[in-house]
Motif scaffolding. Structure first.
Motif, PDB file in Angstrom:
ATOM      1  N   LEU A 252      16.103 -11.380  -0.902  1.00 52.36           N
ATOM      2  CA  LEU A 252      15.122 -11.622   0.356  1.00 52.36           C
ATOM      3  C   LEU A 252      14.563 -12.811   0.696  1.00 52.36           C
ATOM      4  N   PRO A 253      14.496 -13.203   1.937  1.00 53.39           N
ATOM      5  CA  PRO A 253      13.558 -14.516   2.248  1.00 53.39           C
ATOM      6  C   PRO A 253      12.017 -14.271   2.073  1.00 53.39           C
ATOM      7  N   LEU A 254      11.319 -15.306   1.555  1.00 52.71           N
ATOM      8  CA  LEU A 254      10.084 -15.175   1.305  1.00 52.71           C
ATOM      9  C   LEU A 254       9.050 -14.620   2.179  1.00 52.71           C
ATOM     10  N   GLU A 255       9.585 -14.889   3.433  1.00 55.97           N
ATOM     11  CA  GLU A 255       8.704 -14.422   4.520  1.00 55.97           C
ATOM     12  C   GLU A 255       8.904 -12.895   4.749  1.00 55.97           C
ATOM     13  N   VAL A 256       9.902 -12.416   4.743  1.00 54.84           N
ATOM     14  CA  VAL A 256      10.365 -10.972   4.788  1.00 54.84           C
ATOM     15  C   VAL A 256       9.615 -10.324   3.557  1.00 54.84           C
ATOM     16  N   ALA A 257       9.761 -10.934   2.325  1.00 56.93           N
ATOM     17  CA  ALA A 257       9.416 -10.036   1.311  1.00 56.93           C
ATOM     18  C   ALA A 257       7.924  -9.957   1.540  1.00 56.93           C
ATOM     19  N   THR A 258       7.047 -10.954   1.846  1.00 53.61           N
ATOM     20  CA  THR A 258       5.664 -11.092   2.069  1.00 53.61           C
ATOM     21  C   THR A 258       5.384  -9.942   2.998  1.00 53.61           C
ATOM     22  N   VAL A 259       6.128  -9.972   4.145  1.00 57.12           N
ATOM     23  CA  VAL A 259       5.583  -8.896   5.057  1.00 57.12           C
ATOM     24  C   VAL A 259       5.758  -7.435   4.620  1.00 57.12           C
ATOM     25  N   MET A 260       6.948  -7.316   4.136  1.00 58.49           N
ATOM     26  CA  MET A 260       7.267  -5.976   3.301  1.00 58.49           C
ATOM     27  C   MET A 260       6.206  -5.579   2.129  1.00 58.49           C
ATOM     28  N   ASP A 261       5.740  -6.717   1.294  1.00 52.76           N
ATOM     29  CA  ASP A 261       4.651  -6.366   0.332  1.00 52.76           C
ATOM     30  C   ASP A 261       3.317  -6.037   0.951  1.00 52.76           C
ATOM     31  N   ILE A 262       3.047  -6.757   2.075  1.00 53.25           N
ATOM     32  CA  ILE A 262       1.897  -6.296   2.737  1.00 53.25           C
ATOM     33  C   ILE A 262       1.802  -4.911   3.331  1.00 53.25           C
ATOM     34  N   SER A 263       2.878  -4.484   3.975  1.00 50.51           N
ATOM     35  CA  SER A 263       3.161  -3.295   4.738  1.00 50.51           C
ATOM     36  C   SER A 263       2.990  -2.148   3.477  1.00 50.51           C
ATOM     37  N   VAL A 264       3.664  -2.128   2.612  1.00 49.16           N
ATOM     38  CA  VAL A 264       3.610  -1.299   1.263  1.00 49.16           C
ATOM     39  C   VAL A 264       2.414  -1.335   0.907  1.00 49.16           C
ATOM     40  N   SER A 265       1.588  -2.494   0.549  1.00 50.02           N
ATOM     41  CA  SER A 265       0.219  -2.323  -0.077  1.00 50.02           C
ATOM     42  C   SER A 265      -0.683  -1.829   0.935  1.00 50.02           C
ATOM     43  N   GLN A 266      -0.464  -1.784   2.342  1.00 49.37           N
ATOM     44  CA  GLN A 266      -1.229  -1.060   3.441  1.00 49.37           C
ATOM     45  C   GLN A 266      -0.893   0.466   3.278  1.00 49.37           C
ATOM     46  N   GLU A 267       0.302   0.736   3.153  1.00 45.24           N
ATOM     47  CA  GLU A 267       0.688   2.154   3.035  1.00 45.24           C
ATOM     48  C   GLU A 267      -0.107   2.932   1.900  1.00 45.24           C
ATOM     49  N   GLU A 268      -0.101   1.996   0.559  1.00 46.89           N
ATOM     50  CA  GLU A 268      -0.513   2.661  -0.593  1.00 46.89           C
ATOM     51  C   GLU A 268      -2.053   2.834  -0.420  1.00 46.89           C
ATOM     52  N   ASP A 269      -2.743   1.836   0.233  1.00 48.91           N
ATOM     53  CA  ASP A 269      -4.198   1.978   0.513  1.00 48.91           C
ATOM     54  C   ASP A 269      -4.643   3.095   1.187  1.00 48.91           C
ATOM     55  N   ALA A 270      -3.797   3.483   2.420  1.00 46.46           N
ATOM     56  CA  ALA A 270      -3.848   4.457   3.319  1.00 46.46           C
ATOM     57  C   ALA A 270      -3.722   5.843   2.429  1.00 46.46           C
ATOM     58  N   LEU A 271      -2.779   5.888   1.595  1.00 44.86           N
ATOM     59  CA  LEU A 271      -2.262   6.976   1.120  1.00 44.86           C
ATOM     60  C   LEU A 271      -3.450   7.462   0.057  1.00 44.86           C
ATOM     61  N   ARG A 272      -3.947   6.357  -0.854  1.00 44.13           N
ATOM     62  CA  ARG A 272      -5.220   6.571  -1.606  1.00 44.13           C
ATOM     63  C   ARG A 272      -6.230   7.077  -0.911  1.00 44.13           C
ATOM     64  N   ARG A 273      -6.666   6.549   0.150  1.00 43.11           N
ATOM     65  CA  ARG A 273      -8.066   6.921   0.763  1.00 43.11           C
ATOM     66  C   ARG A 273      -7.673   8.337   1.379  1.00 43.11           C
ATOM     67  N   ALA A 274      -6.577   8.919   1.898  1.00 47.17           N
ATOM     68  CA  ALA A 274      -6.394  10.070   2.301  1.00 47.17           C
ATOM     69  C   ALA A 274      -6.475  11.081   1.103  1.00 47.17           C
ATOM     70  N   GLN A 275      -6.366  10.626   0.063  1.00 47.03           N
ATOM     71  CA  GLN A 275      -6.151  11.496  -1.142  1.00 47.03           C
ATOM     72  C   GLN A 275      -7.628  11.655  -1.512  1.00 47.03           C
ATOM     73  N   GLN A 276      -8.552  10.440  -1.792  1.00 42.63           N
ATOM     74  CA  GLN A 276      -9.833  10.536  -1.978  1.00 42.63           C
ATOM     75  C   GLN A 276     -10.514  11.417  -0.993  1.00 42.63           C
ATOM     76  N   ALA A 277     -10.076  11.173   0.324  1.00 41.64           N
ATOM     77  CA  ALA A 277     -10.978  12.281   1.202  1.00 41.64           C
ATOM     78  C   ALA A 277     -10.631  13.754   0.910  1.00 41.64           C
ATOM     79  N   ASN A 278      -9.479  13.933   0.739  1.00 43.70           N
ATOM     80  CA  ASN A 278      -9.014  15.430   0.143  1.00 43.70           C
ATOM     81  C   ASN A 278      -9.903  15.742  -0.930  1.00 43.70           C
ATOM     82  N   VAL A 279     -10.098  14.917  -1.875  1.00 44.29           N
ATOM     83  CA  VAL A 279     -10.376  15.252  -3.086  1.00 44.29           C
ATOM     84  C   VAL A 279     -12.050  15.551  -2.922  1.00 44.29           C
ATOM     85  N   SER A 280     -12.988  14.701  -2.039  1.00 41.67           N
ATOM     86  CA  SER A 280     -14.113  14.972  -1.822  1.00 41.67           C
ATOM     87  C   SER A 280     -14.567  15.964  -0.898  1.00 41.67           C
ATOM     88  N   GLN A 281     -13.563  16.699  -0.035  1.00 44.43           N
ATOM     89  CA  GLN A 281     -13.567  17.716   1.061  1.00 44.43           C
ATOM     90  C   GLN A 281     -13.432  18.890  -0.096  1.00 44.43           C
TER      91      GLN A 281
END
Length: 134
Positions: free
Chosen positions: A96-125
């Motif tokens: 992959l070109p560096l630009e595409v890999a960077t965008v994919m890495d950012i979007s994957v990390s954002q999805e992982e952060d959103a999933l982690r927050r949702a799991q923490q919200a479920n645990v706290s509830q």
């Protein structure tokens, strides 16, 4: 003749508009980073060689020997072009070109952060409900 000028203007302006929209307005749903192009290119060249062999057969049937020899030579040149192009570009196009890999890495990390927050919200509830059971 009267319709020619308005039609030409319409197609000229629609070409400009669609080019602008596809370059600057619309976003593609997915990005392969050019990894699908080698497969497409090989199929194009294969189709080109098949077409050249077909026209060679037509030349042979029409007894145009010089043209048949020329298209046979052209088929070999096309095949060697395919081989040289694959040798030159297959390895660089497999990553992959560096630009595409960077965008994919950012979007994957954002999805992982959103999933982690949702799991923490479920645990706290769920914790207050567990304390009321005791």
């Amino acid at each position: 003749p009267i319709v020619l000028f308005p039609c030409a203007l319409f197609f000229l302006f629609s070409r400009i508009m669609w080019t602008h929209h596809h370059m600057y307005v619309y976003e593609s749903v997915f990005e392969t980073g050019g990894q699908f192009w080698p497969k497409i290119f090989r199929r194009f060249v294969f189709g080109l060689i098949i077409a050249q062999m077909t026209i060679t057969g037509q030349f042979i049937l029409k007894e145009a020997r010089h043209e048949a020899y020329a298209t046979i030579a052209l088929s070999f040149l096309t095949y060697f072009f395919l081989r040289s192009t694959r040798a030159r570009y297959d390895a660089p196009s497999s990553t992959l070109p560096l630009e595409v890999a960077t965008v994919m890495d950012i979007s994957v990390s954002q999805e992982e952060d959103a999933l982690r927050r949702a799991q923490q919200a479920n645990v706290s509830q769920q914790k207050p409900h567990e304390s009321t059971k005791q």
